[in-house]
Scaffold this motif. Structure first.
Motif, PDB file in Angstrom:
ATOM      1  N   SER A   6       0.917  -1.636   0.110  1.00  0.00           N
ATOM      2  CA  SER A   6       0.021   0.427  -0.369  1.00  0.00           C
ATOM      3  C   SER A   6       0.789   1.350   0.025  1.00  0.00           C
ATOM      4  CB  SER A   6      -0.705  -0.403   1.284  1.00  0.00           C
ATOM      5  OG  SER A   6      -1.406  -0.927   1.377  1.00  0.00           O
ATOM      6  N   THR A 467       3.949   1.707  -6.133  1.00  0.00           N
ATOM      7  CA  THR A 467       2.617   2.325  -5.632  1.00  0.00           C
ATOM      8  C   THR A 467       1.989   3.398  -6.788  1.00  0.00           C
ATOM      9  OG1 THR A 467       2.503   2.695  -3.776  1.00  0.00           O
ATOM     10  CG2 THR A 467       2.094   0.911  -3.563  1.00  0.00           C
ATOM     11  N   GLU A 474      -8.798   4.469  -6.731  1.00  0.00           N
ATOM     12  CA  GLU A 474      -8.383   3.400  -7.026  1.00  0.00           C
ATOM     13  C   GLU A 474      -6.405   3.347  -6.832  1.00  0.00           C
ATOM     14  OE1 GLU A 474     -10.725   4.275  -9.156  1.00  0.00           O
ATOM     15  OE2 GLU A 474     -12.332   3.492  -8.473  1.00  0.00           O
ATOM     16  N   ALA A 475      -6.558   2.446  -6.138  1.00  0.00           N
ATOM     17  CA  ALA A 475      -5.056   1.905  -5.464  1.00  0.00           C
ATOM     18  C   ALA A 475      -4.388   0.780  -6.688  1.00  0.00           C
ATOM     19  CB  ALA A 475      -4.795   1.368  -4.244  1.00  0.00           C
ATOM     20  N   ILE A 476      -3.889   1.281  -7.219  1.00  0.00           N
ATOM     21  CA  ILE A 476      -3.305  -0.359  -8.495  1.00  0.00           C
ATOM     22  C   ILE A 476      -1.444   0.209  -7.474  1.00  0.00           C
ATOM     23  CG2 ILE A 476      -4.768   0.762 -10.146  1.00  0.00           C
ATOM     24  CD1 ILE A 476      -2.461   2.495 -11.477  1.00  0.00           C
ATOM     25  N   ALA A 506      -4.362 -11.192  -8.692  1.00  0.00           N
ATOM     26  CA  ALA A 506      -4.627 -10.502  -8.387  1.00  0.00           C
ATOM     27  C   ALA A 506      -4.414 -10.663 -10.462  1.00  0.00           C
ATOM     28  CB  ALA A 506      -3.272  -9.832  -8.560  1.00  0.00           C
ATOM     29  N   SER A 556      -3.705  -4.971 -10.219  1.00  0.00           N
ATOM     30  CA  SER A 556      -4.884  -4.646  -8.884  1.00  0.00           C
ATOM     31  C   SER A 556      -5.613  -6.360  -8.240  1.00  0.00           C
ATOM     32  CB  SER A 556      -6.175  -3.870  -9.508  1.00  0.00           C
ATOM     33  OG  SER A 556      -7.085  -3.662  -8.451  1.00  0.00           O
ATOM     34  N   PRO A 557      -5.857  -6.258  -6.769  1.00  0.00           N
ATOM     35  CA  PRO A 557      -5.673  -5.144  -6.241  1.00  0.00           C
ATOM     36  C   PRO A 557      -4.492  -4.560  -5.563  1.00  0.00           C
ATOM     37  CG  PRO A 557      -6.626  -7.283  -5.061  1.00  0.00           C
ATOM     38  CD  PRO A 557      -6.485  -7.592  -6.393  1.00  0.00           C
ATOM     39  N   THR A 558      -4.575  -3.719  -4.168  1.00  0.00           N
ATOM     40  CA  THR A 558      -3.019  -3.365  -3.471  1.00  0.00           C
ATOM     41  C   THR A 558      -2.771  -4.354  -2.032  1.00  0.00           C
ATOM     42  OG1 THR A 558      -3.599  -1.755  -2.818  1.00  0.00           O
ATOM     43  CG2 THR A 558      -2.814  -2.015  -4.405  1.00  0.00           C
ATOM     44  N   GLN A 611     -10.006  -0.121  -3.669  1.00  0.00           N
ATOM     45  CA  GLN A 611      -9.688  -1.042  -4.647  1.00  0.00           C
ATOM     46  C   GLN A 611     -10.723  -1.059  -5.985  1.00  0.00           C
ATOM     47  OE1 GLN A 611      -6.441  -2.432  -4.082  1.00  0.00           O
ATOM     48  NE2 GLN A 611      -6.650  -2.066  -2.238  1.00  0.00           N
ATOM     49  N   LEU A 612      -9.961  -1.483  -7.095  1.00  0.00           N
ATOM     50  CA  LEU A 612     -10.638  -1.230  -8.497  1.00  0.00           C
ATOM     51  C   LEU A 612     -11.254  -2.992  -8.324  1.00  0.00           C
ATOM     52  CD1 LEU A 612     -10.768   0.306 -10.698  1.00  0.00           C
ATOM     53  CD2 LEU A 612      -9.132  -0.624 -11.772  1.00  0.00           C
ATOM     54  N   THR A 613     -10.689  -3.954  -8.251  1.00  0.00           N
ATOM     55  CA  THR A 613     -10.340  -5.070  -8.604  1.00  0.00           C
ATOM     56  C   THR A 613     -11.321  -6.086  -7.009  1.00  0.00           C
ATOM     57  OG1 THR A 613      -8.107  -5.999  -9.071  1.00  0.00           O
ATOM     58  CG2 THR A 613      -9.619  -4.676 -10.720  1.00  0.00           C
TER      59      THR A 613
END
Length: 828
Positions: A6, A467, A474-476, A506, A556-558, A611-613
């Motif tokens: 993260s 990161t 959204e975090a990637i 992932a 994704s995700p992280t 999170q994106l996914t």
């Protein structure tokens, strides 16, 4: 590969050090912080045998490599003219027949690679200190990395040094520069009556004394001689920097009129002596080049070094000097994350001999050694090269530029201080697990936040991980790495897994490839280009095995890897269960074997970030793989890093790859005695738990001592194994039961409570001679267990199939998670 950290999850260095000191009494979780340095690289694995691509029958084994080499006629040196190529005098020793190292049946153990040794200071506070990287230890590892990966290119200067300049310097230009320096020197001498230190400093030559050995002595007509007052290491670097800087200063500023044919030099660079000056930066300040090309007036930092130089020390041989130069290049790779190759200059202490080198992820290419003593030899070639180098643009200086942009005020994308941003990307279309709208042609923008993982070494994947975040928040994760061209791209395997609806893994949002070492960096790939080496056959064979391509993944995700000291025992247990589920789904459902299970390759998803996914999806009406895990039941972590994964059905039956992270490798894989099977990855899951004492042994020992120690202390002796379990720290007591049960799953003999390491039988010894990879059936279906003591390919232990062994371990992990959930008072 490092875990998908993260962006706000960097542990403090002090805390990391505390974990290491307490690791003697730690368990599955905090004990892993002790070994962060053992997996500081997604390439930090043992390279597999690359002699043959999957399905390729034209293997390059030691028996099939031709020992006959076609003699390459070296060019005859000629006197320079305005239109002739720059002259070189080749070293006669280079014309001898080469000794080609045979292709290994098994890969070199990763522990012998420079990538293994951890960086001694954290990257943004996120990478554990581990062991300090001692300069002598790193140099030894780099020497092994580059063994058989050094090649001499006959047209090095024209191929690598001239294309990056605004204009190509000519021999006439080089003569003009030398003449201008001499004219300026004589003018000062006539005014002062004698050359003094003050006058030479004023000229920028910084020479304190000239007797019979002048810096430049002219013998008309058009015959120049140049040699330093000494070749000793005490004075030569200073002379070289004066020489190279004088070339810059007289190109063409000191030339009169506008008729000069020399290209204009606008670079604010200078050559500086650094042999007695520590270079600032975050990594290994003990390594000091003799001289470097860097920015004028700026502090000496690794992040600002463009070219490194080494002058051969007294008593050292050519090989030792080359390795020292390579260790400097490695430091530049570490400090500049978007560097794709690094130039180096190696000078001799025995005479006026200089060699240019260029290091990349496939090895090192050097020029023919050049004699720069006179213009009838290679003086004008060296002068022209030193004109060209400071004028190179970012691409030709060795930076990746195609997927990034940086601040206009910065000449090169050195690091985060250069205001680097990632160019937008388009998501993969048709990915069932990606929630980004794929219907438009509009690219998705993203921003870099923190560099959380950086792999040292030279001939490695050179992985860098950041990161980041999409414009929507959204975090990637953004990953750059150099993949071997004989392997499937990591992004393609992620996409295949997505198409087969694998869970617990992932998701790749984008996969893009960029520079290819052979065709882009070496300007090769054609018979003419590839033959212009002193040993063309050796170069061709090497690049067939070690050609690499740079790829970028957006994922994704992280989350936080199992190494993260802030994870609770429950979070560690949830991460292990998720990793186990993801690995099983990848293998049984996706037909892909991971082959690199380590604590860095399992992450616990960070719920504090958008999170994106996800790693689960709605249950299907008919799901034949529901026995792995209910698709609609959330997982708290996932498996990452398919760098060394392979489709199980395409793995050649004869391949004895040794792939994995050294301390966690299965015994038979470490010895190179078996194909990589599902059971070997399951054994790597088991190996995530060891305490500090055996871990030191497993990390530092050779293959035989490590395997003997594992067999004696884990498999053969219950007493010694129980003694190891006593090192689990408070809070991790419940992990002991899981470790005991996994030991039984992997090695228990049928009908007994004792354990034994069983070997896989040869294909001729199996029923029907078949080798069914990925079977879910029981091993007992093939033969009566009482009639054999060797394993079938689809067995984990005698009579127990891959599927049944997975179910045993999953049951243990579920019990652990449920117990820790109840213990913490959190509803399940």
């Amino acid at each position: 590969m490092s875990g998908f950290f993260s962006h706000n999850s960097q542990p403090e260095q002090k805390a990391a050090g505390l974990v290491i000191r307490l690791s003697v009494k730690s368990g599955w979780h905090n004990i892993l912080a002790y070994i962060l340095y053992t997996h500081c690289n997604s390439a930090a694995v043992m390279e597999p045998n690359l002699d043959r691509a999957p399905g390729d029958n034209s293997s390059l084994t030691p028996n099939s490599i031709s020992r006959d080499y076609v003699d390459h006629q070296l060019p005859t040196p000629t006197s320079p003219t305005a239109d002739s190529p720059l002259p070189r005098v080749p070293d006669p020793q280079l014309q001898s027949a080469p000794t080609l190292l045979p292709a290994p049946l098994n890969s070199t153990p990763h522990k012998r690679k420079a990538a293994l040794t951890g960086l001694h200071q954290p990257i943004n506070g996120n990478v554990s200190a581990g062991k300090r990287r001692r300069a002598n230890a790193v140099a030894t590892l780099i020497e092994l990395e580059l063994a058989g990966a050094q090649h001499t290119c006959l047209d090095f200067v024209e191929r690598f040094l001239f294309p990056g300049s605004p204009n190509t310097p000519t021999t006439v230009c080089a003569e003009e520069i030398v003449a201008a320096i001499i004219a300026t020197f004589k003018e000062s001498e006539s005014k002062a009556g004698a050359v003094t230190e003050a006058s030479t400093n004023a000229l920028g030559l910084r020479c304190c004394k000239f007797n019979q050995k002048h810096l430049y002595v002219c013998y008309p007509p058009h015959f120049y001689v140049c040699y330093p007052p000494t070749y000793a290491n005490e004075g030569y670097p200073e002379w070289f920097c004066r020489f190279a800087n004088a070339i810059q200063q007289h190109t063409p500023r000191s030339l009169t009129g506008s008729s000069s044919i020399c290209p204009s030099n606008k670079a604010k660079l200078e050559w500086r002596v650094t042999k007695n000056k520590p270079l600032l930066g975050t990594h290994n300040n003990d390594i000091r080049p003799d001289f470097v090309l860097t920015w004028r007036g700026e502090p000496l930092e690794w992040r600002a070094i463009l070219v490194v130089g080494e002058h051969q020390s007294k008593g050292s041989n050519d090989s030792e000097s080359f390795t020292q130069l390579a260790s400097y290049a490695e430091q530049v790779f570490i400090a500049q994350p978007f560097r794709v190759f690094v130039f180096g200059i190696l000078t001799s202490n025995a005479g006026p001999k200089l060699t240019f080198w260029r290091f990349d992820r496939s090895g090192a290419i050097g020029s023919v050694p050049m004699n720069y003593s006179t213009s009838n030899l290679d003086l004008l070639t060296v002068v022209s090269a030193l004109v060209s180098i400071p004028q190179m643009n970012a691409r030709h200086m060795g930076f990746h530029v195609d997927s990034i942009s940086w601040g206009d005020e910065h000449a090169y994308p050195l690091d985060h201080k250069s205001d680097i941003t990632i160019k937008a990307f388009k998501p993969i279309l048709g990915n069932s697990l990606v929630t980004v709208d794929p219907s438009s042609d509009v690219a998705v923008s993203l921003s870099l936040k923190n560099l959380v993982f950086l792999a040292p070494g030279i001939v490695t994947r050179g992985t860098r991980i950041w990161t980041g975040a999409l414009s929507s928040g959204e975090a990637i994760v953004i990953k750059y790495s150099w993949s071997n061209t004989k392997r499937a791209l990591e992004g393609d395997l992620y996409q295949l897994a997505s198409e087969k609806r694998v869970i617990g893994l992932a998701t790749v949002l984008c996969c893009t490839t960029y520079e290819n070492v052979l065709t882009h960096l070496h300007a090769g790939g054609s018979p003419a280009a590839d033959s212009n080496f002193t040993q063309p056959q050796a170069y061709k064979i090497h690049m067939q095995r070690q050609n690499r391509v740079l790829s970028r993944l957006v994922l994704s995700p992280t989350g936080r890897p199992l190494l993260d000291s802030r994870l609770s025992p429950l979070q560690v247990a949830e991460g292990l269960l998720a990793g186990l589920i993801g690995h099983a789904s990848l293998f049984f459902q996706g037909g892909i074997l991971h082959r690199d299970i380590s604590p860095n390759n399992i992450i616990v998803i960070d719920d504090s970030l958008p999170q994106l996914t996800s790693v689960f999806s709605p249950a299907a009406a008919s799901d034949s793989f529901a026995w792995i895990w209910p698709r609609d039941t959330p997982l708290r972590g996932c498996l990452i890093d398919l760098d060394y994964a392979i489709e199980a059905s395409t793995q050649p039956s004869s391949a004895l790859d040794r792939t994995g992270t050294y301390p966690f490798m299965a015994i038979q894989i470490l010895l190179g005695q078996e194909r990589h099977r599902y059971r070997h990855d399951l054994e790597s899951f088991f190996s995530l738990w060891p305490a500090s004492d055996p871990l030191c042994k497993w990390h530092d020992g050779d293959e035989l001592s490590v395997t003997n120690h594992k067999i004696a202390c884990v498999i053969d002796s219950s007493r010694k194994f129980n003694w190891l379990l006593e090192r689990f720290r408070p809070g991790f007591e419940h992990f002991k039961r899981v470790a005991k049960e996994m030991r039984m799953t992997l090695w228990r003999l049928p009908g007994l409570s004792s354990c034994k390491l069983s070997e896989e039988g040869k294909p001729s010894e199996r029923a029907g001679g078949q080798d069914p990879e990925g079977s879910e059936g029981r091993g007992g279906e093939h033969e009566d267990e009482g009639e054999r003591d060797w394993l079938m390919p689809e067995e984990v232990r005698l009579g127990v199939s891959n599927k049944d062994a997975f179910q045993e371990v999953k049951k243990s992990m579920q019990w652990l998670v449920a117990t820790l959930t109840d213990y913490s008072g959190v509803p399940l």
